[in-house]
Write a protein that holds these residues in place. Sequence first.
Motif, PDB file in Angstrom:
ATOM      1  N   LEU A  12       9.638 -48.668   4.076  1.00 28.00           N
ATOM      2  CA  LEU A  12       9.953 -47.378   4.682  1.00 28.00           C
ATOM      3  C   LEU A  12       9.324 -46.285   3.839  1.00 28.00           C
ATOM      4  O   LEU A  12       9.633 -46.147   2.652  1.00 28.00           O
ATOM      5  N   VAL A  13       8.408 -45.532   4.440  1.00 29.62           N
ATOM      6  CA  VAL A  13       7.768 -44.393   3.778  1.00 29.62           C
ATOM      7  C   VAL A  13       8.517 -43.137   4.217  1.00 29.62           C
ATOM      8  O   VAL A  13       8.622 -42.857   5.411  1.00 29.62           O
ATOM      9  N   VAL A  14       9.029 -42.387   3.238  1.00 33.82           N
ATOM     10  CA  VAL A  14       9.754 -41.148   3.516  1.00 33.82           C
ATOM     11  C   VAL A  14       8.949 -40.016   2.889  1.00 33.82           C
ATOM     12  O   VAL A  14       8.974 -39.815   1.681  1.00 33.82           O
ATOM     13  N   ASP A  15       8.201 -39.291   3.728  1.00 34.33           N
ATOM     14  CA  ASP A  15       7.305 -38.242   3.230  1.00 34.33           C
ATOM     15  C   ASP A  15       7.021 -37.270   4.364  1.00 34.33           C
ATOM     16  O   ASP A  15       6.784 -37.690   5.493  1.00 34.33           O
ATOM     17  N   ASP A  16       7.035 -35.972   4.051  1.00 30.77           N
ATOM     18  CA  ASP A  16       6.819 -34.958   5.087  1.00 30.77           C
ATOM     19  C   ASP A  16       5.372 -34.493   5.182  1.00 30.77           C
ATOM     20  O   ASP A  16       5.039 -33.713   6.061  1.00 30.77           O
ATOM     21  N   ASP A  17       4.499 -34.982   4.311  1.00 32.45           N
ATOM     22  CA  ASP A  17       3.094 -34.559   4.317  1.00 32.45           C
ATOM     23  C   ASP A  17       2.267 -35.575   5.115  1.00 32.45           C
ATOM     24  O   ASP A  17       2.051 -36.703   4.649  1.00 32.45           O
ATOM     25  N   PRO A  18       1.797 -35.188   6.327  1.00 30.36           N
ATOM     26  CA  PRO A  18       1.052 -36.136   7.169  1.00 30.36           C
ATOM     27  C   PRO A  18      -0.189 -36.700   6.479  1.00 30.36           C
ATOM     28  O   PRO A  18      -0.531 -37.870   6.684  1.00 30.36           O
ATOM     29  N   GLY A  19      -0.839 -35.911   5.650  1.00 32.16           N
ATOM     30  CA  GLY A  19      -2.026 -36.388   4.931  1.00 32.16           C
ATOM     31  C   GLY A  19      -1.678 -37.476   3.937  1.00 32.16           C
ATOM     32  O   GLY A  19      -2.369 -38.507   3.853  1.00 32.16           O
ATOM     33  N   ASP A  20      -0.599 -37.268   3.196  1.00 30.48           N
ATOM     34  CA  ASP A  20      -0.155 -38.288   2.240  1.00 30.48           C
ATOM     35  C   ASP A  20       0.300 -39.551   2.964  1.00 30.48           C
ATOM     36  O   ASP A  20       0.016 -40.665   2.532  1.00 30.48           O
ATOM     37  N   VAL A  21       1.021 -39.369   4.072  1.00 35.22           N
ATOM     38  CA  VAL A  21       1.486 -40.522   4.854  1.00 35.22           C
ATOM     39  C   VAL A  21       0.286 -41.350   5.317  1.00 35.22           C
ATOM     40  O   VAL A  21       0.277 -42.576   5.191  1.00 35.22           O
ATOM     41  N   LEU A  22      -0.730 -40.676   5.836  1.00 40.89           N
ATOM     42  CA  LEU A  22      -1.924 -41.375   6.304  1.00 40.89           C
ATOM     43  C   LEU A  22      -2.590 -42.147   5.162  1.00 40.89           C
ATOM     44  O   LEU A  22      -2.956 -43.312   5.321  1.00 40.89           O
ATOM     45  N   MET A  23      -2.720 -41.510   3.995  1.00 44.54           N
ATOM     46  CA  MET A  23      -3.335 -42.191   2.850  1.00 44.54           C
ATOM     47  C   MET A  23      -2.494 -43.391   2.405  1.00 44.54           C
ATOM     48  O   MET A  23      -3.036 -44.448   2.072  1.00 44.54           O
ATOM     49  N   ILE A  24      -1.176 -43.235   2.406  1.00 45.08           N
ATOM     50  CA  ILE A  24      -0.296 -44.340   2.016  1.00 45.08           C
ATOM     51  C   ILE A  24      -0.443 -45.497   3.006  1.00 45.08           C
ATOM     52  O   ILE A  24      -0.621 -46.648   2.603  1.00 45.08           O
ATOM     53  N   GLU A  25      -0.401 -45.173   4.301  1.00 44.98           N
ATOM     54  CA  GLU A  25      -0.528 -46.229   5.321  1.00 44.98           C
ATOM     55  C   GLU A  25      -1.861 -46.944   5.204  1.00 44.98           C
ATOM     56  O   GLU A  25      -1.922 -48.184   5.268  1.00 44.98           O
ATOM     57  N   GLU A  26      -2.945 -46.191   5.050  1.00 42.67           N
ATOM     58  CA  GLU A  26      -4.272 -46.812   4.941  1.00 42.67           C
ATOM     59  C   GLU A  26      -4.360 -47.700   3.706  1.00 42.67           C
ATOM     60  O   GLU A  26      -4.890 -48.812   3.767  1.00 42.67           O
ATOM     61  N   ALA A  27      -3.843 -47.222   2.583  1.00 39.19           N
ATOM     62  CA  ALA A  27      -3.882 -48.018   1.353  1.00 39.19           C
ATOM     63  C   ALA A  27      -3.044 -49.284   1.494  1.00 39.19           C
ATOM     64  O   ALA A  27      -3.452 -50.366   1.067  1.00 39.19           O
TER      65      ALA A  27
END
Length: 148
Positions: A12-27
Amino acid sequence: MGADSPNPVRILVVDDDPGDVLMIEEALQESDVEKVIDVVGDGEEAMEFLRGEGRHTGALRPDVILLDLNMPRMDGRQVLGAVKQDEDLRTIPVVVLTTSNADTDVIGSYTLQANAYVTKPIDLDDFNGVVHRIDEFFGRVVVLPKRP
Protein backbone atom coordinates in the motif's frame (compact mmCIF):
# COMPACT_ATOMS: atom_id res chain seq x y z
CA MET A 1 5.17 -14.26 2.40
CA GLY A 2 8.77 -13.44 1.59
CA ALA A 3 11.21 -15.74 -0.16
CA ASP A 4 9.28 -19.00 0.07
CA SER A 5 5.80 -17.65 -0.55
CA PRO A 6 3.84 -18.16 -3.77
CA ASN A 7 1.57 -15.21 -2.89
CA PRO A 8 2.36 -11.76 -4.23
CA VAL A 9 3.46 -9.13 -1.73
CA ARG A 10 0.67 -6.55 -1.27
CA ILE A 11 2.07 -3.02 -1.00
CA LEU A 12 0.00 0.00 0.00
CA VAL A 13 1.51 3.30 -1.16
CA VAL A 14 0.21 6.29 0.82
CA ASP A 15 1.36 9.48 -0.91
CA ASP A 16 -0.38 12.63 -2.15
CA ASP A 17 2.21 13.54 -4.81
CA PRO A 18 1.17 11.99 -8.17
CA GLY A 19 4.72 12.31 -9.51
CA ASP A 20 6.21 10.44 -6.58
CA VAL A 21 3.47 7.80 -6.77
CA LEU A 22 4.22 7.25 -10.46
CA MET A 23 7.96 6.91 -9.78
CA ILE A 24 7.32 4.49 -6.90
CA GLU A 25 4.96 2.36 -9.02
CA GLU A 26 7.38 2.28 -11.96
CA ALA A 27 10.32 1.35 -9.73
CA LEU A 28 8.30 -1.39 -8.02
CA GLN A 29 7.11 -2.81 -11.34
CA GLU A 30 10.67 -3.04 -12.68
CA SER A 31 11.61 -5.80 -10.24
CA ASP A 32 10.61 -9.41 -10.63
CA VAL A 33 9.24 -9.64 -7.09
CA GLU A 34 5.61 -10.61 -7.55
CA LYS A 35 3.44 -7.90 -6.02
CA VAL A 36 0.13 -6.09 -5.98
CA ILE A 37 0.28 -2.31 -5.52
CA ASP A 38 -2.57 -0.25 -4.10
CA VAL A 39 -2.36 3.55 -3.86
CA VAL A 40 -4.21 6.07 -1.71
CA GLY A 41 -3.68 9.82 -1.72
CA ASP A 42 -4.01 10.84 1.93
CA GLY A 43 -4.13 9.52 5.46
CA GLU A 44 -7.90 9.43 5.84
CA GLU A 45 -8.19 7.31 2.72
CA ALA A 46 -5.34 5.11 3.99
CA MET A 47 -7.25 4.36 7.20
CA GLU A 48 -10.43 3.65 5.19
CA PHE A 49 -8.43 1.25 3.02
CA LEU A 50 -6.77 -0.47 5.97
CA ARG A 51 -10.07 -0.89 7.79
CA GLY A 52 -11.94 -1.94 4.62
CA GLU A 53 -14.45 0.89 5.01
CA GLY A 54 -16.21 3.39 2.75
CA ARG A 55 -14.98 3.36 -0.83
CA HIS A 56 -12.50 0.64 0.14
CA THR A 57 -14.97 -1.91 1.48
CA GLY A 58 -13.43 -5.31 0.94
CA ALA A 59 -9.89 -3.98 0.38
CA LEU A 60 -7.29 -6.66 1.06
CA ARG A 61 -4.82 -6.13 3.88
CA PRO A 62 -1.39 -5.01 2.67
CA ASP A 63 1.80 -6.78 3.67
CA VAL A 64 3.78 -3.52 3.71
CA ILE A 65 2.87 0.17 3.82
CA LEU A 66 5.03 2.81 2.12
CA LEU A 67 4.01 6.00 3.88
CA ASP A 68 4.72 9.65 3.08
CA LEU A 69 4.69 11.99 6.09
CA ASN A 70 3.45 15.26 4.62
CA MET A 71 -0.08 14.90 3.29
CA PRO A 72 -3.36 16.80 3.58
CA ARG A 73 -6.31 15.86 5.83
CA MET A 74 -4.45 13.27 7.92
CA ASP A 75 -0.67 13.26 7.68
CA GLY A 76 1.66 10.28 7.77
CA ARG A 77 2.50 10.73 11.44
CA GLN A 78 -1.17 10.42 12.34
CA VAL A 79 -1.57 7.37 10.08
CA LEU A 80 1.51 5.72 11.61
CA GLY A 81 0.20 6.36 15.13
CA ALA A 82 -3.26 5.02 14.25
CA VAL A 83 -1.87 1.88 12.55
CA LYS A 84 0.49 1.01 15.40
CA GLN A 85 -2.23 1.56 18.03
CA ASP A 86 -4.73 -0.64 16.18
CA GLU A 87 -4.70 -4.26 17.39
CA ASP A 88 -5.62 -5.54 13.90
CA LEU A 89 -3.13 -3.40 11.93
CA ARG A 90 -0.06 -2.97 14.13
CA THR A 91 1.78 -5.98 12.69
CA ILE A 92 1.86 -4.48 9.18
CA PRO A 93 5.39 -3.18 8.54
CA VAL A 94 5.40 0.56 7.81
CA VAL A 95 8.24 2.14 5.83
CA VAL A 96 8.21 5.92 6.03
CA LEU A 97 9.27 7.09 2.56
CA THR A 98 9.48 10.87 2.60
CA THR A 99 11.48 13.89 1.49
CA SER A 100 12.16 15.02 5.06
CA ASN A 101 15.44 14.16 6.70
CA ALA A 102 14.72 16.32 9.77
CA ASP A 103 15.82 14.67 13.01
CA THR A 104 12.41 15.40 14.54
CA ASP A 105 10.68 13.46 11.75
CA VAL A 106 13.11 10.54 11.96
CA ILE A 107 12.93 10.27 15.75
CA GLY A 108 9.18 10.92 15.77
CA SER A 109 8.57 8.17 13.21
CA TYR A 110 10.60 5.59 15.11
CA THR A 111 8.93 6.67 18.36
CA LEU A 112 5.60 5.92 16.66
CA GLN A 113 7.05 2.46 15.79
CA ALA A 114 7.88 2.89 12.10
CA ASN A 115 9.72 -0.19 10.86
CA ALA A 116 12.04 1.88 8.67
CA TYR A 117 12.61 5.50 7.69
CA VAL A 118 13.85 6.21 4.16
CA THR A 119 14.46 9.62 2.61
CA LYS A 120 13.30 10.02 -1.01
CA PRO A 121 16.34 10.89 -3.12
CA ILE A 122 15.98 13.76 -5.60
CA ASP A 123 17.92 12.00 -8.39
CA LEU A 124 15.66 9.64 -10.39
CA ASP A 125 18.21 6.80 -10.56
CA ASP A 126 18.83 7.04 -6.81
CA PHE A 127 15.07 7.13 -6.20
CA ASN A 128 14.59 3.96 -8.27
CA GLY A 129 17.47 2.29 -6.44
CA VAL A 130 15.96 3.06 -3.03
CA VAL A 131 12.54 1.72 -4.02
CA HIS A 132 14.13 -1.41 -5.55
CA ARG A 133 16.00 -2.09 -2.31
CA ILE A 134 12.79 -1.72 -0.27
CA ASP A 135 11.00 -4.01 -2.72
CA GLU A 136 13.75 -6.65 -2.63
CA PHE A 137 13.98 -6.51 1.15
CA PHE A 138 10.27 -6.98 1.77
CA GLY A 139 9.72 -9.22 -1.25
CA ARG A 140 12.62 -11.60 -0.79
CA VAL A 141 14.37 -11.20 2.57
CA VAL A 142 11.82 -10.43 5.27
CA VAL A 143 9.40 -12.97 6.67
CA LEU A 144 6.11 -11.08 6.73
CA PRO A 145 3.24 -11.90 9.09
CA LYS A 146 0.51 -14.00 7.56
CA ARG A 147 -2.62 -12.09 6.58
CA PRO A 148 -5.59 -12.82 8.83
